[in-house]
Design a protein around this motif. Structure first.
Motif, PDB file in Angstrom:
ATOM      1  N   GLN A 169       0.832  -1.218   0.000  1.00 46.76           N
ATOM      2  CA  GLN A 169       0.000   0.000   0.000  1.00 46.76           C
ATOM      3  C   GLN A 169       0.866   1.268   0.000  1.00 46.76           C
ATOM      4  N   ALA A 170       1.908   1.256  -0.802  1.00 47.98           N
ATOM      5  CA  ALA A 170       2.811   2.411  -0.904  1.00 47.98           C
ATOM      6  C   ALA A 170       2.093   3.603  -1.527  1.00 47.98           C
ATOM      7  N   GLN A 171       2.437   4.797  -1.058  1.00 50.32           N
ATOM      8  CA  GLN A 171       1.876   6.042  -1.578  1.00 50.32           C
ATOM      9  C   GLN A 171       3.000   6.874  -2.201  1.00 50.32           C
ATOM     10  N   VAL A 172       2.771   7.332  -3.427  1.00 52.58           N
ATOM     11  CA  VAL A 172       3.757   8.159  -4.131  1.00 52.58           C
ATOM     12  C   VAL A 172       3.140   9.522  -4.435  1.00 52.58           C
ATOM     13  N   GLU A 173       3.866  10.581  -4.118  1.00 57.17           N
ATOM     14  CA  GLU A 173       3.395  11.937  -4.421  1.00 57.17           C
ATOM     15  C   GLU A 173       4.550  12.766  -4.973  1.00 57.17           C
ATOM     16  N   THR A 174       4.223  13.605  -5.955  1.00 55.71           N
ATOM     17  CA  THR A 174       5.212  14.546  -6.500  1.00 55.71           C
ATOM     18  C   THR A 174       4.634  15.950  -6.441  1.00 55.71           C
ATOM     19  N   TYR A 175       5.421  16.871  -5.932  1.00 53.44           N
ATOM     20  CA  TYR A 175       5.075  18.293  -5.927  1.00 53.44           C
ATOM     21  C   TYR A 175       6.140  19.032  -6.730  1.00 53.44           C
ATOM     22  N   SER A 176       5.693  19.981  -7.547  1.00 49.64           N
ATOM     23  CA  SER A 176       6.647  20.652  -8.435  1.00 49.64           C
ATOM     24  C   SER A 176       6.231  22.086  -8.696  1.00 49.64           C
ATOM     25  N   GLY A 177       7.233  22.928  -8.962  1.00 51.78           N
ATOM     26  CA  GLY A 177       6.962  24.244  -9.517  1.00 51.78           C
ATOM     27  C   GLY A 177       6.769  24.112 -11.027  1.00 51.78           C
ATOM     28  N   ILE A 178       6.358  25.193 -11.654  1.00 47.93           N
ATOM     29  CA  ILE A 178       6.161  25.201 -13.107  1.00 47.93           C
ATOM     30  C   ILE A 178       7.015  26.312 -13.700  1.00 47.93           C
ATOM     31  N   TYR A 179       7.863  25.954 -14.647  1.00 46.22           N
ATOM     32  CA  TYR A 179       8.733  26.934 -15.304  1.00 46.22           C
ATOM     33  C   TYR A 179       8.149  27.215 -16.684  1.00 46.22           C
ATOM     34  N   VAL A 180       7.727  28.461 -16.923  1.00 45.08           N
ATOM     35  CA  VAL A 180       7.063  28.773 -18.187  1.00 45.08           C
ATOM     36  C   VAL A 180       8.027  29.415 -19.179  1.00 45.08           C
ATOM     37  N   THR A 181       7.885  29.014 -20.425  1.00 42.93           N
ATOM     38  CA  THR A 181       8.571  29.629 -21.558  1.00 42.93           C
ATOM     39  C   THR A 181       7.494  29.994 -22.571  1.00 42.93           C
ATOM     40  N   PHE A 182       7.857  30.767 -23.599  1.00 42.10           N
ATOM     41  CA  PHE A 182       6.858  31.014 -24.636  1.00 42.10           C
ATOM     42  C   PHE A 182       7.431  30.685 -25.998  1.00 42.10           C
ATOM     43  N   GLN A 183       6.528  30.326 -26.886  1.00 41.75           N
ATOM     44  CA  GLN A 183       6.903  29.863 -28.208  1.00 41.75           C
ATOM     45  C   GLN A 183       6.210  30.721 -29.249  1.00 41.75           C
ATOM     46  N   GLU A 184       6.967  31.177 -30.207  1.00 42.11           N
ATOM     47  CA  GLU A 184       6.419  32.044 -31.247  1.00 42.11           C
ATOM     48  C   GLU A 184       5.411  31.277 -32.095  1.00 42.11           C
ATOM     49  N   GLY A 185       4.179  31.813 -32.157  1.00 43.70           N
ATOM     50  CA  GLY A 185       3.165  31.203 -33.003  1.00 43.70           C
ATOM     51  C   GLY A 185       2.798  29.812 -32.545  1.00 43.70           C
ATOM     52  N   ARG A 186       2.637  28.932 -33.520  1.00 44.54           N
ATOM     53  CA  ARG A 186       2.217  27.561 -33.236  1.00 44.54           C
ATOM     54  C   ARG A 186       3.407  26.613 -33.215  1.00 44.54           C
ATOM     55  N   ALA A 187       3.095  25.315 -33.225  1.00 44.53           N
ATOM     56  CA  ALA A 187       4.135  24.293 -33.147  1.00 44.53           C
ATOM     57  C   ALA A 187       5.202  24.531 -34.210  1.00 44.53           C
ATOM     58  N   GLY A 188       6.443  24.398 -33.802  1.00 45.42           N
ATOM     59  CA  GLY A 188       7.549  24.610 -34.731  1.00 45.42           C
ATOM     60  C   GLY A 188       8.190  25.976 -34.608  1.00 45.42           C
ATOM     61  N   GLY A 189       7.513  26.917 -33.931  1.00 46.06           N
ATOM     62  CA  GLY A 189       8.084  28.246 -33.758  1.00 46.06           C
ATOM     63  C   GLY A 189       9.218  28.233 -32.747  1.00 46.06           C
ATOM     64  N   LYS A 190       9.989  29.305 -32.745  1.00 43.10           N
ATOM     65  CA  LYS A 190      11.100  29.404 -31.815  1.00 43.10           C
ATOM     66  C   LYS A 190      10.584  29.432 -30.375  1.00 43.10           C
ATOM     67  N   ARG A 191      11.323  28.783 -29.504  1.00 40.21           N
ATOM     68  CA  ARG A 191      10.964  28.761 -28.094  1.00 40.21           C
ATOM     69  C   ARG A 191      11.923  29.656 -27.325  1.00 40.21           C
ATOM     70  N   TRP A 192      11.367  30.463 -26.431  1.00 39.88           N
ATOM     71  CA  TRP A 192      12.170  31.471 -25.743  1.00 39.88           C
ATOM     72  C   TRP A 192      12.044  31.322 -24.241  1.00 39.88           C
ATOM     73  N   ASP A 193      13.169  31.550 -23.568  1.00 40.51           N
ATOM     74  CA  ASP A 193      13.152  31.623 -22.121  1.00 40.51           C
ATOM     75  C   ASP A 193      12.492  32.947 -21.764  1.00 40.51           C
ATOM     76  N   ALA A 194      11.245  32.892 -21.349  1.00 39.10           N
ATOM     77  CA  ALA A 194      10.384  34.064 -21.336  1.00 39.10           C
ATOM     78  C   ALA A 194      10.879  35.198 -20.451  1.00 39.10           C
ATOM     79  N   SER A 195      11.312  34.891 -19.241  1.00 37.40           N
ATOM     80  CA  SER A 195      11.631  35.963 -18.300  1.00 37.40           C
ATOM     81  C   SER A 195      12.761  36.871 -18.785  1.00 37.40           C
ATOM     82  N   PRO A 196      13.943  36.351 -19.117  1.00 39.67           N
ATOM     83  CA  PRO A 196      14.995  37.258 -19.588  1.00 39.67           C
ATOM     84  C   PRO A 196      14.718  37.834 -20.967  1.00 39.67           C
ATOM     85  N   SER A 197      14.057  37.076 -21.844  1.00 38.64           N
ATOM     86  CA  SER A 197      13.807  37.556 -23.208  1.00 38.64           C
ATOM     87  C   SER A 197      12.878  38.755 -23.222  1.00 38.64           C
TER      88      SER A 197
END
Length: 272
Positions: free
Chosen positions: A223-251
């Protein structure tokens, strides 16, 4: 370096830039909140056998986060930053229909249409010359010196103003930029009744669905219990799939500060 927004008479480019700065602060607040707040993740487990040893692999998946709201904040930041350029350019040129030029190619060199022999750069060049006649020579020289094709001739589309223009046009005319999230420093616990709780803390970023922990496999009836807690790091991507991906905060900070410190502030010297 910053602008003094306390002046009782604020030129409209300052108002636009002030609004952009508020959106930048709003984005940073949300970015930091998501990164530093541990949220419970959905997890899946599987037993992996290697060299007659059973291990429990734990995969973690991103919790829900307000990606559309963040995309709107980014779009508003880009829009107001771009508008600040247009507003000061209209003031300097005296042309209500003008917009701040952002050129990835040299309009001062003829570009002949092979079918007609006409110079395709001539109309743009004429507009620029018309504006140049009405603005201080120093202002026009500064604007010209900042053009992507001169400022970064080997990669003009990667120059700051070109990136701002591209991002702003995509958001304004076609679609919101995609906001992408990744797990940030996930912390996983394995709690087996009667045993000491085991904890694995990961550093850095992980794609949703990645194995974030590996434990010795507990008995199947434990009866083992597994839990994961995490932060979320957001980036942004130009347009749709295939666009350039940018590290949002410094960019985004770089885009805003470049416009403020390298364009608006120097050009204000010619508006007095």
């Amino acid at each position: 370096m910053g602008l003094d927004y306390r002046s009782p008479i604020r030129p409209t480019w300052r108002v636009k830039l002030r609004r952009a700065e508020k959106h930048l602060a709003e984005f940073h607040a949300e970015f930091v909140r998501l990164r530093d707040t541990r949220q419970k993740c959905r997890v899946s487990t599987e037993v992996h056998t290697q060299h007659q040893t059973n291990s429990l692999l734990v995969r973690a998946y991103l919790p829900d986060y307000p990606e559309d709201d963040i995309a709107v904040i980014v779009g508003d930041l880009l829009f107001n930053t771009r508008c600040a350029l247009d507003h000061i350019y209209v003031f300097l040129s005296g042309d209500e229909g003008a917009e701040f030029p952002i050129l990835t190619y040299d309009v001062w060199v003829a570009d002949l249409d092979p079918s007609t022999g006409k110079d395709r750069n001539q109309p743009r060049r004429s507009r620029l010359l018309k504006h140049a006649r009405k603005m201080p020579a120093g202002a026009f020289a500064l604007i010209n010196s900042l053009q992507p094709y001169l400022n970064l001739p080997e990669r003009p589309n990667d120059q700051v103003l070109a990136i701002l223009n591209s991002f702003s046009n995509v958001d304004k005319h076609r679609r919101s930029h995609l906001i992408r999230g990744s797990l940030f420093e996930p912390r996983t616990t394995l709690d087996v009744p009667g045993s000491e709780c085991e904890v694995i803390q990961r550093k850095g970023e992980y794609v949703s669905g990645t194995v974030v922990a590996q434990f010795p496999a507990p008995p199947s009836d434990s009866q083992a219990q597994v839990e994961t807690y995490s932060g979320i790091y957001v980036t942004f991507q130009e347009g749709r799939a295939g666009g350039k991906r940018w590290d949002a905060s410094p960019s985004l900070t770089t885009l805003f500060e470049f416009v403020r410190d390298n364009v608006i502030l120097p050009l204000e010297e010619f508006t007095r």
